[in-house]
Motif scaffolding. Sequence first.
Motif, PDB file in Angstrom:
ATOM      1  N   GLY A 230       0.822  -1.208   0.000  1.00 14.61           N
ATOM      2  CA  GLY A 230       0.000   0.000   0.000  1.00 14.61           C
ATOM      3  C   GLY A 230       0.858   1.262   0.000  1.00 14.61           C
ATOM      4  N   VAL A 231       1.921   1.225   0.793  1.00 18.52           N
ATOM      5  CA  VAL A 231       2.796   2.407   0.869  1.00 18.52           C
ATOM      6  C   VAL A 231       3.565   2.572  -0.446  1.00 18.52           C
ATOM      7  CG1 VAL A 231       4.777   3.406   2.069  1.00 18.52           C
ATOM      8  CG2 VAL A 231       2.960   2.304   3.373  1.00 18.52           C
ATOM      9  N   ALA A 232       4.037   1.444  -1.010  1.00 19.76           N
ATOM     10  CA  ALA A 232       4.721   1.529  -2.315  1.00 19.76           C
ATOM     11  C   ALA A 232       3.754   2.040  -3.378  1.00 19.76           C
ATOM     12  CB  ALA A 232       5.271   0.158  -2.702  1.00 19.76           C
ATOM     13  N   ALA A 233       2.496   1.610  -3.272  1.00 21.44           N
ATOM     14  CA  ALA A 233       1.487   2.095  -4.233  1.00 21.44           C
ATOM     15  C   ALA A 233       1.316   3.599  -4.088  1.00 21.44           C
ATOM     16  CB  ALA A 233       0.155   1.380  -4.001  1.00 21.44           C
ATOM     17  N   TYR A 234       1.361   4.091  -2.840  1.00 22.17           N
ATOM     18  CA  TYR A 234       1.245   5.544  -2.670  1.00 22.17           C
ATOM     19  C   TYR A 234       2.475   6.261  -3.239  1.00 22.17           C
ATOM     20  CZ  TYR A 234       0.477  10.162  -0.954  1.00 22.17           C
ATOM     21  OH  TYR A 234       0.293  11.525  -0.917  1.00 22.17           O
ATOM     22  N   ALA A 235       3.646   5.619  -3.056  1.00 19.08           N
ATOM     23  CA  ALA A 235       4.864   6.214  -3.638  1.00 19.08           C
ATOM     24  C   ALA A 235       4.694   6.355  -5.152  1.00 19.08           C
ATOM     25  CB  ALA A 235       6.073   5.345  -3.306  1.00 19.08           C
ATOM     26  N   GLY A 236       4.134   5.315  -5.765  1.00 14.18           N
ATOM     27  CA  GLY A 236       3.888   5.382  -7.204  1.00 14.18           C
ATOM     28  C   GLY A 236       2.818   6.400  -7.542  1.00 14.18           C
ATOM     29  N   GLN A 237       1.788   6.438  -6.704  1.00 16.75           N
ATOM     30  CA  GLN A 237       0.679   7.354  -6.986  1.00 16.75           C
ATOM     31  C   GLN A 237       1.149   8.807  -6.971  1.00 16.75           C
ATOM     32  OE1 GLN A 237      -2.438   7.446  -4.052  1.00 16.75           O
ATOM     33  NE2 GLN A 237      -3.539   9.055  -5.124  1.00 16.75           N
ATOM     34  N   ILE A 238       1.845   9.181  -5.910  1.00 17.18           N
ATOM     35  CA  ILE A 238       2.211  10.605  -5.809  1.00 17.18           C
ATOM     36  C   ILE A 238       3.235  10.980  -6.879  1.00 17.18           C
ATOM     37  CG2 ILE A 238       4.013  10.296  -4.026  1.00 17.18           C
ATOM     38  CD1 ILE A 238       2.915  12.987  -2.871  1.00 17.18           C
ATOM     39  N   PRO A 267      13.242  10.113  -9.986  1.00 15.12           N
ATOM     40  CA  PRO A 267      13.711  10.214  -8.590  1.00 15.12           C
ATOM     41  C   PRO A 267      13.919   8.863  -7.909  1.00 15.12           C
ATOM     42  CG  PRO A 267      11.396  10.851  -8.780  1.00 15.12           C
ATOM     43  CD  PRO A 267      11.924  10.736 -10.171  1.00 15.12           C
ATOM     44  N   TYR A 268      13.105   7.874  -8.260  1.00 12.37           N
ATOM     45  CA  TYR A 268      13.226   6.588  -7.565  1.00 12.37           C
ATOM     46  C   TYR A 268      14.414   5.761  -8.062  1.00 12.37           C
ATOM     47  CZ  TYR A 268       8.638   7.543  -5.529  1.00 12.37           C
ATOM     48  OH  TYR A 268       7.589   8.100  -4.831  1.00 12.37           O
ATOM     49  N   LEU A 269      15.191   6.323  -9.000  1.00 18.17           N
ATOM     50  CA  LEU A 269      16.433   5.653  -9.387  1.00 18.17           C
ATOM     51  C   LEU A 269      17.640   6.340  -8.741  1.00 18.17           C
ATOM     52  CD1 LEU A 269      15.848   4.789 -13.160  1.00 18.17           C
ATOM     53  CD2 LEU A 269      15.479   3.387 -11.154  1.00 18.17           C
ATOM     54  N   SER A 270      17.364   7.211  -7.777  1.00 21.11           N
ATOM     55  CA  SER A 270      18.470   7.902  -7.101  1.00 21.11           C
ATOM     56  C   SER A 270      19.257   6.917  -6.242  1.00 21.11           C
ATOM     57  CB  SER A 270      17.921   9.004  -6.186  1.00 21.11           C
ATOM     58  OG  SER A 270      17.102   9.868  -6.914  1.00 21.11           O
ATOM     59  N   ARG A 271      20.574   7.192  -6.139  1.00 21.76           N
ATOM     60  CA  ARG A 271      21.429   6.290  -5.353  1.00 21.76           C
ATOM     61  C   ARG A 271      21.664   6.776  -3.923  1.00 21.76           C
ATOM     62  NH1 ARG A 271      24.737   5.599 -10.752  1.00 21.76           N
ATOM     63  NH2 ARG A 271      23.813   7.653 -10.876  1.00 21.76           N
ATOM     64  N   ASN A 272      21.234   7.983  -3.666  1.00 24.11           N
ATOM     65  CA  ASN A 272      21.292   8.461  -2.281  1.00 24.11           C
ATOM     66  C   ASN A 272      20.244   9.549  -2.099  1.00 24.11           C
ATOM     67  OD1 ASN A 272      22.501  11.117  -2.875  1.00 24.11           O
ATOM     68  ND2 ASN A 272      24.241   9.850  -3.530  1.00 24.11           N
ATOM     69  N   VAL A 273      20.033   9.952  -0.859  1.00 22.26           N
ATOM     70  CA  VAL A 273      18.935  10.876  -0.575  1.00 22.26           C
ATOM     71  C   VAL A 273      19.195  12.258  -1.160  1.00 22.26           C
ATOM     72  CG1 VAL A 273      17.474  11.818   1.250  1.00 22.26           C
ATOM     73  CG2 VAL A 273      18.517   9.602   1.538  1.00 22.26           C
ATOM     74  N   ALA A 274      20.459  12.670  -1.149  1.00 20.51           N
ATOM     75  CA  ALA A 274      20.772  13.988  -1.714  1.00 20.51           C
ATOM     76  C   ALA A 274      20.422  14.004  -3.210  1.00 20.51           C
ATOM     77  CB  ALA A 274      22.239  14.306  -1.501  1.00 20.51           C
ATOM     78  N   GLU A 275      20.729  12.896  -3.876  1.00 18.09           N
ATOM     79  CA  GLU A 275      20.400  12.807  -5.304  1.00 18.09           C
ATOM     80  C   GLU A 275      18.887  12.795  -5.504  1.00 18.09           C
ATOM     81  OE1 GLU A 275      22.132   9.376  -7.216  1.00 18.09           O
ATOM     82  OE2 GLU A 275      21.110   9.812  -9.106  1.00 18.09           O
ATOM     83  N   PHE A 276      18.201  12.114  -4.579  1.00 18.59           N
ATOM     84  CA  PHE A 276      16.729  12.076  -4.659  1.00 18.59           C
ATOM     85  C   PHE A 276      16.179  13.504  -4.710  1.00 18.59           C
ATOM     86  CE2 PHE A 276      12.574  12.185  -2.517  1.00 18.59           C
ATOM     87  CZ  PHE A 276      11.862  11.249  -3.254  1.00 18.59           C
ATOM     88  N   VAL A 372      17.069   3.756  -1.144  1.00 21.58           N
ATOM     89  CA  VAL A 372      16.492   5.101  -1.267  1.00 21.58           C
ATOM     90  C   VAL A 372      14.976   4.999  -1.490  1.00 21.58           C
ATOM     91  CG1 VAL A 372      16.406   7.179  -2.715  1.00 21.58           C
ATOM     92  CG2 VAL A 372      18.600   6.217  -2.062  1.00 21.58           C
ATOM     93  N   PHE A 373      14.554   4.049  -2.317  1.00 19.58           N
ATOM     94  CA  PHE A 373      13.113   3.894  -2.554  1.00 19.58           C
ATOM     95  C   PHE A 373      12.399   3.505  -1.254  1.00 19.58           C
ATOM     96  CE2 PHE A 373       9.392   1.284  -3.874  1.00 19.58           C
ATOM     97  CZ  PHE A 373       8.668   2.310  -4.463  1.00 19.58           C
ATOM     98  N   ALA A 374      13.019   2.584  -0.501  1.00 17.33           N
ATOM     99  CA  ALA A 374      12.393   2.155   0.759  1.00 17.33           C
ATOM    100  C   ALA A 374      12.309   3.333   1.742  1.00 17.33           C
ATOM    101  CB  ALA A 374      13.195   1.006   1.370  1.00 17.33           C
ATOM    102  N   LEU A 375      13.381   4.125   1.815  1.00 18.48           N
ATOM    103  CA  LEU A 375      13.360   5.285   2.717  1.00 18.48           C
ATOM    104  C   LEU A 375      12.323   6.312   2.269  1.00 18.48           C
ATOM    105  CD1 LEU A 375      17.203   5.752   3.282  1.00 18.48           C
ATOM    106  CD2 LEU A 375      15.517   5.057   4.996  1.00 18.48           C
ATOM    107  N   ALA A 376      12.239   6.505   0.964  1.00 13.16           N
ATOM    108  CA  ALA A 376      11.223   7.438   0.453  1.00 13.16           C
ATOM    109  C   ALA A 376       9.830   6.946   0.838  1.00 13.16           C
ATOM    110  CB  ALA A 376      11.340   7.574  -1.058  1.00 13.16           C
TER     111      ALA A 376
END
Lengths: 474, 344
Positions: A230-238, A267-276, A372-376
């Motif tokens: 559900g949370v991953a779906a929201y990540a995709g939704q937003i 953004p979800y292919l970023s390798r670190n949070v700063a890159e995100f 990074v995706f999991a943290l996002a």
Amino acid sequence: MLFYSPEFLVFLPLVFILYWWVFSERASKLTFLLAASYVFYMSWSPKLIVLLLGSTLIDYFAVVWMQRTEDPWKRRALLGASIVFNIGMLSTFKYANFFLHDVAGPLTGWVPPHLDIVLPLGISFYTFETLSYVVDCYYKKTKPFDTLRDYAVFISFFPHLIAGPIIRPRQFLPQLKELRTLTGADIHVGAAWFLMGLVKKLVIADRFSLYADPVFADPAAHGTLAAWAGVAAYAGQIYFDFSGYSDMAIGIARLFCFDLPLNFRTPYLSRNVAEFWKRWHISLSSWLRDYLYAPLRGLAEGEWANYMAVFMTMFLGGLWHGANWTFVAWGSFHGGLLMAHRFLNVELGRFWKPAAALVPLPVRDVLSRALVFALACVGWVFFRAQDFGTAFEVLRRMFHYTAGAAPALAVPALLAVMFAYDVTAFRAESGDWDLEGTLLGLPSWTRVVLYAAALVVILVYTPMDARPFIYFQF
Amino acid sequence: MPVDRSALKALGALAAAGVLALAGAEAVLGAFYPQERMSSAYVDRWGTRLYIGHANIRHRRYHFDVTYHTNALGFRGPDRPFEKPAGTARIVVLGASFVFGSGVANGLTYGELLEAKLNAANLAKRFEVVNLGAPGTPLAFHELLYRDLGRKYSPDVVVVHAQLNGVTDLNAHQFARQDYPMESGGTGWAGVARTVLRNFPGYAFLCENSHLWALKRKSMVGRGVTGGNPAAATGPAAAKEGPSPEEFAARQRGYLERLDAIASDVCASGGTTVVLRAKDHFAPFPLIDSTLDAWDRARPCVRSLEVSVTPDLIIAAGDPHWNEKGQEAAASALAGLLAPRFKR
């Protein structure tokens, strides 16, 4: 008038035809574009145009007066007055009830009245644009607009008026000075962006929401896997909701031969949070960097001040999104991540980097992107939840294993679509693939078939109850 | 004119793509998701469209795919004569999509479940439940329907399913036939566009043979015409699109007056009115909420019944109607309330 509403599908062709075929002079074109933009804004609330007009007038004349004097005190006073007005307006209309009920009330024990204040659509976006204009003119980083009309078009140009991208004067001013000739390439590229945005929003983002909403409505009814889904779906939704809106805005602007900046770069292919944060809502994050982080950073010397500036920027960036502590928590979470990222790299890098270098690069890339995706995703929990109770319940479900029904297979399928899009876009960004050139290089009939295919997907697969854009509430 | 000739070619390509897309969508829908034609009849007196006498109405959305049967009057459930058989107690259920059972298969609406439960309970009478639910309709419609049809069934009990329709964005003046959105094509620009389109020559032919159009029509079966969004009447959205506080209070009073008119009539004929609502559904409407509770205490022939609705009783977040479990919960609550009244 949402970009996919029937009203807009009448409005856009009408404005397009009149702009290109009825008004021929630069002055009349821009006046018409301004009028059309105000009609667009007033389709939501005619009354609130007053704020947009007020903000436009005050900041335009603040700069005019700033140009007429070299007295640093007068210039500073004008800058200060503009900042106070803009932040005051934003605070009043967006945060008054929040400060009364969530800050002043709990601190003082006073029970404040609820103020009947309407949140004007787009206020967070156009306030930042007017602020950047005044600040840039104060520091002489940009030239002022020649006329009030040109400046008003910059602020109110309807594709970006409601939810960005937030544009800077230096990005728009040259385009306004020399209006371009409409070519077939503009129409093809504009239509392609618009269709891509429609598919992202209507077909994918709204479908993601079918799987995200139930988890946030009742997290206790879901097991760990379903909560993550559900949370991953929201990540995709937003992501697809907002980047879809941005794509549509870019496409519409291109139909009028204006270029708006990219707002998302995979953004979800970023390798670190700063890159995100260099890839997510780029126009906002770069605005925050230039107009919030940089001044905060300048307040004190030393690395510690840098950490604090990063954190405060993200804290306030979270608050910008909405008058709710959950948004502040989301911003603070990312502020903490950015601080941790910097600390790990600058202070502790010498300890772990040599060991990390032993891991093959592709493996490192995949692992860091997944992290990074999991943290996002964890951050999105605070962003999406109505309150902290819901947020913590969702997090408890995610991190404390609970058996439950398997999540719908549609979620991984939709995520696969999203990442496939990202990988393609990533290639294009890296310069491996010139998407625009490829599109324009195709035979005409191939383009027609591609557009038609996109429209078929939209017509057949759009959920009946399409939702408004998430970022319209900010 | 600052327009390159290539722009005209590009516009032609877009127009061609639009036509090709419509044909393509028709082909895809025809091949993979064929849509049955549905004919609805406009009932002048009630100001709404009803799907009359269909053996199989397939209602398909993303979270369900069900088939309905509608009777000769356009409601779900079997055809029943107005005359009440001896030894039978009749329960008439008035309401909108929840009563109709949008998204719920035949046999699983709470009207049907309630009838089965009461008849299985070995009570003093046989029971017939008459479902008069019509999607997207407001309380004004239910009152009219009760006077025109409900009374003729000589009901012992009238269940009024209190939904948000009628309080939030549908009110009396919108209910007038000429303004009824489903009939006029809506209000605002979209309504004007639809009205123009409907007068386009060949429109009827194109639509009657269009799977795309059938798909769109079908979405209206379950969605109704209001959206029924409680936030439209309270909370942040209220300021943007909701009524003023005075109008909001007036709407609540108007709603209660209509409810009272039905209940008073049922009381006068010796029957009982049950006002059924989802728990907390009317929290944004404190006047209605408190009045219903007061009626329950003060009026012996009016009962207020709240059903707790947890998310697992809802079809999906995007289409918040009661699913089979929700219908079952409502039927159980009603059976629990009514069974003691008909004990042997």
